[in-house]
Motif scaffolding. Sequence first.
Motif, PDB file in Angstrom:
ATOM      1  N   TRP A 122      19.187  19.825   4.720  1.00  0.00           N
ATOM      2  CA  TRP A 122      19.507  19.979   6.145  1.00  0.00           C
ATOM      3  C   TRP A 122      21.013  19.892   6.311  1.00  0.00           C
ATOM      4  N   GLN A 123      21.563  20.782   7.111  1.00  0.00           N
ATOM      5  CA  GLN A 123      23.014  20.817   7.279  1.00  0.00           C
ATOM      6  C   GLN A 123      23.386  20.877   8.761  1.00  0.00           C
ATOM      7  N   LEU A 133      18.127  13.193   6.255  1.00  0.00           N
ATOM      8  CA  LEU A 133      17.046  14.043   6.741  1.00  0.00           C
ATOM      9  C   LEU A 133      16.228  14.525   5.547  1.00  0.00           C
ATOM     10  N   SER A 134      14.938  14.584   5.706  1.00  0.00           N
ATOM     11  CA  SER A 134      14.041  14.808   4.577  1.00  0.00           C
ATOM     12  C   SER A 134      13.896  16.280   4.201  1.00  0.00           C
ATOM     13  N   PRO A 135      14.263  16.657   2.958  1.00  0.00           N
ATOM     14  CA  PRO A 135      14.023  18.036   2.510  1.00  0.00           C
ATOM     15  C   PRO A 135      12.541  18.335   2.332  1.00  0.00           C
ATOM     16  N   ASP A 136      11.714  17.275   2.253  1.00  0.00           N
ATOM     17  CA  ASP A 136      10.272  17.490   2.100  1.00  0.00           C
ATOM     18  C   ASP A 136       9.669  18.173   3.324  1.00  0.00           C
ATOM     19  N   LEU A 137      10.351  18.094   4.463  1.00  0.00           N
ATOM     20  CA  LEU A 137       9.833  18.724   5.677  1.00  0.00           C
ATOM     21  C   LEU A 137      10.051  20.238   5.670  1.00  0.00           C
ATOM     22  N   ASN A 192       7.678  21.321   8.727  1.00  0.00           N
ATOM     23  CA  ASN A 192       6.692  20.344   9.153  1.00  0.00           C
ATOM     24  C   ASN A 192       6.884  20.005  10.632  1.00  0.00           C
ATOM     25  N   PRO A 193       5.819  20.086  11.421  1.00  0.00           N
ATOM     26  CA  PRO A 193       5.949  19.861  12.870  1.00  0.00           C
ATOM     27  C   PRO A 193       6.362  18.448  13.254  1.00  0.00           C
ATOM     28  N   SER A 194       6.377  17.528  12.288  1.00  0.00           N
ATOM     29  CA  SER A 194       6.775  16.159  12.596  1.00  0.00           C
ATOM     30  C   SER A 194       8.236  16.074  13.040  1.00  0.00           C
ATOM     31  N   ILE A 195       9.035  17.139  12.786  1.00  0.00           N
ATOM     32  CA  ILE A 195      10.426  17.096  13.246  1.00  0.00           C
ATOM     33  C   ILE A 195      10.500  17.013  14.767  1.00  0.00           C
ATOM     34  N   TYR A 212      16.379  13.820  19.597  1.00  0.00           N
ATOM     35  CA  TYR A 212      15.594  14.346  18.476  1.00  0.00           C
ATOM     36  C   TYR A 212      16.443  14.329  17.207  1.00  0.00           C
ATOM     37  N   LYS A 213      15.923  13.707  16.181  1.00  0.00           N
ATOM     38  CA  LYS A 213      16.680  13.479  14.952  1.00  0.00           C
ATOM     39  C   LYS A 213      17.158  14.774  14.305  1.00  0.00           C
ATOM     40  N   TYR A 214      16.344  15.834  14.359  1.00  0.00           N
ATOM     41  CA  TYR A 214      16.671  17.078  13.671  1.00  0.00           C
ATOM     42  C   TYR A 214      17.310  18.114  14.595  1.00  0.00           C
ATOM     43  N   ASN A 215      17.529  17.757  15.825  1.00  0.00           N
ATOM     44  CA  ASN A 215      18.087  18.710  16.780  1.00  0.00           C
ATOM     45  C   ASN A 215      19.497  19.138  16.354  1.00  0.00           C
ATOM     46  N   GLY A 216      19.757  20.436  16.345  1.00  0.00           N
ATOM     47  CA  GLY A 216      21.082  20.937  16.019  1.00  0.00           C
ATOM     48  C   GLY A 216      21.341  21.140  14.547  1.00  0.00           C
TER      49      GLY A 216
END
Length: 257
Positions: A122-123, A133-137, A192-195, A212-216
Amino acid sequence: MKKKKKSFPKKPALVLTAAALLLVGSTVGSTRAALTYYSENYSAQMNMQSIGVSLLENDKVVSSRDYVSNNEWKGTSEGTLLTDLLGKDETFTPGKKYNEAISVKNSGTIDTFVRVIITKSWQDEKGNKNTNLSPDLIELNFLTDNGWEIAKDQSCQSEQSDQYKERTVLYYTKALKAGKPTPALSDTLRINPSIASDVTKVPKGKTITYTYKYNGYTFHIDAEVDAVQTHNAKDAIKSAWGVDVNVSDDETTLSLQ
């Protein structure tokens, strides 16, 4: 009687890299992708004999590089990944599976063994990785019942999972004939929808803010493709890739040690 010393190239590998990025955030519908490739420097002792390799996405050539002679190349091409991921006016949806079949074609004139290194991360907007941030997602569904094999000790499944948590290394265990493609090493991609549920609730007076943790962030997939000639393959692979493999006497299959 002296044994004749085997002669094999120090760097008999052809390498391509491909990067795919998809914007994740409040406007998830837009995508952007970039592709780069590079090649190793080769030993002057090596007889390349038109070694070549191409990266395919959903049966279309994304990038290729074919060696001719005297450090000259032909058929070099650049492209972009994920350009056909979404249909017209379609919005990207976490949890949905999208077609993403990655394969390799031998675009040279000699048989080769190939491997692919997939790296996920994630960048942020500046291209900096966020290792929290998890690459597994980023779920690329791998296929390993068709000749592809995951090298677990070199991948996120290894005991050094923290070191390799972003990458998966796959070997095609059969010699790839000139002009022929491998089966796909993957078939689908999904986030993964958990984001969407990884959110922090911050109350401030009568106002509650949700972050939201992954936003942006963008998810980033790197595909690095290596091709090695089958002649003296065991030694060539050790020299080029730094790994030990077993190769059949007729140099048509390999197995991981």
